[in-house]
Motif scaffolding. Structure first.
Motif, PDB file in Angstrom:
ATOM      1  N   ALA A 164       8.060 -64.317  36.811  1.00  0.00           N
ATOM      2  CA  ALA A 164       6.938 -64.456  37.738  1.00  0.00           C
ATOM      3  C   ALA A 164       5.848 -63.444  37.391  1.00  0.00           C
ATOM      4  O   ALA A 164       6.115 -62.384  36.815  1.00  0.00           O
ATOM      5  CB  ALA A 164       7.418 -64.230  39.170  1.00  0.00           C
ATOM      6  N   THR A 165       4.628 -63.761  37.751  1.00  0.00           N
ATOM      7  CA  THR A 165       3.537 -62.825  37.519  1.00  0.00           C
ATOM      8  C   THR A 165       3.669 -61.624  38.453  1.00  0.00           C
ATOM      9  O   THR A 165       4.363 -61.670  39.483  1.00  0.00           O
ATOM     10  CB  THR A 165       2.179 -63.491  37.777  1.00  0.00           C
ATOM     11  OG1 THR A 165       2.115 -63.866  39.173  1.00  0.00           O
ATOM     12  CG2 THR A 165       1.994 -64.720  36.908  1.00  0.00           C
ATOM     13  N   ARG A 166       2.988 -60.581  38.089  1.00  0.00           N
ATOM     14  CA  ARG A 166       2.962 -59.390  38.938  1.00  0.00           C
ATOM     15  C   ARG A 166       2.456 -59.742  40.336  1.00  0.00           C
ATOM     16  O   ARG A 166       3.009 -59.282  41.349  1.00  0.00           O
ATOM     17  CB  ARG A 166       2.060 -58.340  38.283  1.00  0.00           C
ATOM     18  CG  ARG A 166       1.992 -57.019  39.000  1.00  0.00           C
ATOM     19  CD  ARG A 166       0.986 -56.101  38.322  1.00  0.00           C
ATOM     20  NE  ARG A 166       0.976 -54.780  38.920  1.00  0.00           N
ATOM     21  CZ  ARG A 166       0.053 -53.860  38.654  1.00  0.00           C
ATOM     22  NH1 ARG A 166      -0.924 -54.124  37.788  1.00  0.00           N
ATOM     23  NH2 ARG A 166       0.107 -52.676  39.251  1.00  0.00           N
ATOM     24  N   GLU A 167       1.438 -60.560  40.406  1.00  0.00           N
ATOM     25  CA  GLU A 167       0.852 -60.946  41.694  1.00  0.00           C
ATOM     26  C   GLU A 167       1.857 -61.726  42.550  1.00  0.00           C
ATOM     27  O   GLU A 167       1.933 -61.532  43.761  1.00  0.00           O
ATOM     28  CB  GLU A 167      -0.406 -61.784  41.466  1.00  0.00           C
ATOM     29  CG  GLU A 167      -1.571 -61.023  40.843  1.00  0.00           C
ATOM     30  CD  GLU A 167      -1.387 -60.737  39.361  1.00  0.00           C
ATOM     31  OE1 GLU A 167      -2.063 -59.809  38.850  1.00  0.00           O
ATOM     32  OE2 GLU A 167      -0.559 -61.414  38.710  1.00  0.00           O
ATOM     33  N   ARG A 168       2.614 -62.577  41.917  1.00  0.00           N
ATOM     34  CA  ARG A 168       3.600 -63.362  42.669  1.00  0.00           C
ATOM     35  C   ARG A 168       4.704 -62.475  43.232  1.00  0.00           C
ATOM     36  O   ARG A 168       5.167 -62.677  44.362  1.00  0.00           O
ATOM     37  CB  ARG A 168       4.194 -64.446  41.758  1.00  0.00           C
ATOM     38  CG  ARG A 168       5.155 -65.394  42.464  1.00  0.00           C
ATOM     39  CD  ARG A 168       5.555 -66.502  41.518  1.00  0.00           C
ATOM     40  NE  ARG A 168       6.680 -67.278  42.023  1.00  0.00           N
ATOM     41  CZ  ARG A 168       7.347 -68.173  41.310  1.00  0.00           C
ATOM     42  NH1 ARG A 168       6.974 -68.422  40.063  1.00  0.00           N
ATOM     43  NH2 ARG A 168       8.351 -68.836  41.830  1.00  0.00           N
ATOM     44  N   ARG A 169       5.137 -61.493  42.446  1.00  0.00           N
ATOM     45  CA  ARG A 169       6.159 -60.570  42.955  1.00  0.00           C
ATOM     46  C   ARG A 169       5.618 -59.765  44.139  1.00  0.00           C
ATOM     47  O   ARG A 169       6.303 -59.594  45.149  1.00  0.00           O
ATOM     48  CB  ARG A 169       6.636 -59.622  41.846  1.00  0.00           C
ATOM     49  CG  ARG A 169       7.634 -60.236  40.889  1.00  0.00           C
ATOM     50  CD  ARG A 169       8.269 -59.189  39.997  1.00  0.00           C
ATOM     51  NE  ARG A 169       7.286 -58.526  39.159  1.00  0.00           N
ATOM     52  CZ  ARG A 169       6.922 -58.961  37.962  1.00  0.00           C
ATOM     53  NH1 ARG A 169       7.437 -60.080  37.471  1.00  0.00           N
ATOM     54  NH2 ARG A 169       6.033 -58.304  37.255  1.00  0.00           N
TER      55      ARG A 169
END
Length: 212
Positions: A164-169
């Motif tokens: 997952a992207t950093r933003e999603r985490r």
């Protein structure tokens, strides 16, 4: 028996293991998904038999265990292969983590789940109460991964982009540890969160007792 569970997650090479180690030092029981993932495909398990059925005998090393390095190269080069492997391993890991956390001593337990955001909160909603994300900039993540695993940059990027992207985490986080400084800085952060989780576990126990 633990009455509160915190999911600990973060991208590859973000420093989850360092955070996990500090919680363990405080006496918190930690159920680690990476350890569970090895156990559910150990030699002689139904999980390993299913891996061989799906990927053939080349999935095994000379010792009869799953050849993790070969499988890693294979699944990061083939998204369909990665999904097939995850479909075998992940449900077994989730079940093992839940059982370990529910049986853990102490007011709360931690489930270290690197792929929490990828699985989606619904996969863990019945038993995870809170989510702690260890966060680092992607550039630092890449540098740490290259140093840690001794791999080439192309494979490192594939591994990062498969998650997952950093933003999603960060979107699923209740708490965040920024791990872009010296490791010693983690001590105070973990101690602070430990106090918070003890309080939340006590509060949750009181709420559950009220509705019995």
């Amino acid at each position: 028996m633990a009455r509160y569970t915190v999911a600990l997650t973060g991208g590859i090479a973000s420093g989850k293991s360092e955070v996990e180690r500090r919680f363990r030092a405080l006496g918190v029981h930690v159920a680690d998904a990476d350890i569970a993932a090895r156990e559910v495909v150990a030699p002689g398990t139904p999980g390993l038999a299913e891996v061989v059925q799906a990927f053939g005998p080349e999935a095994l090393g000379p010792d009869g265990a799953m050849d993790r390095a070969a499988m890693r190269r294979r699944v990061f080069a083939d998204a369909d292969a990665r999904r097939r492997l995850e479909a075998i391993i992940h449900p077994r890991v989730r079940a093992a983590l839940r059982a370990a956390c529910e049986a853990a001593p102490g007011p709360y337990a931690i489930a270290a789940i690197p792929l929490y955001a990828e699985a989606g909160a619904d996969a863990y909603a019945p038993w995870v109460d809170r989510v702690l994300v260890v966060d680092v900039p992607v550039e630092l993540q890449l540098a740490r991964l290259l140093k840690r695993d001794g791999i080439d940059e192309a494979l490192a990027w594939k591994m990062i982009r498969a998650q997952a992207t950093r933003e999603r985490r960060l979107a699923v986080a209740d708490d965040v540890i920024e791990n872009d400084g010296p490791l010693e800085a983690l001590d105070a952060e973990v101690a602070r969160l430990h106090g918070r989780y003890l309080y939340l576990a006590e509060e949750a126990q009181g709420s559950r007792a009220t509705f019995r």
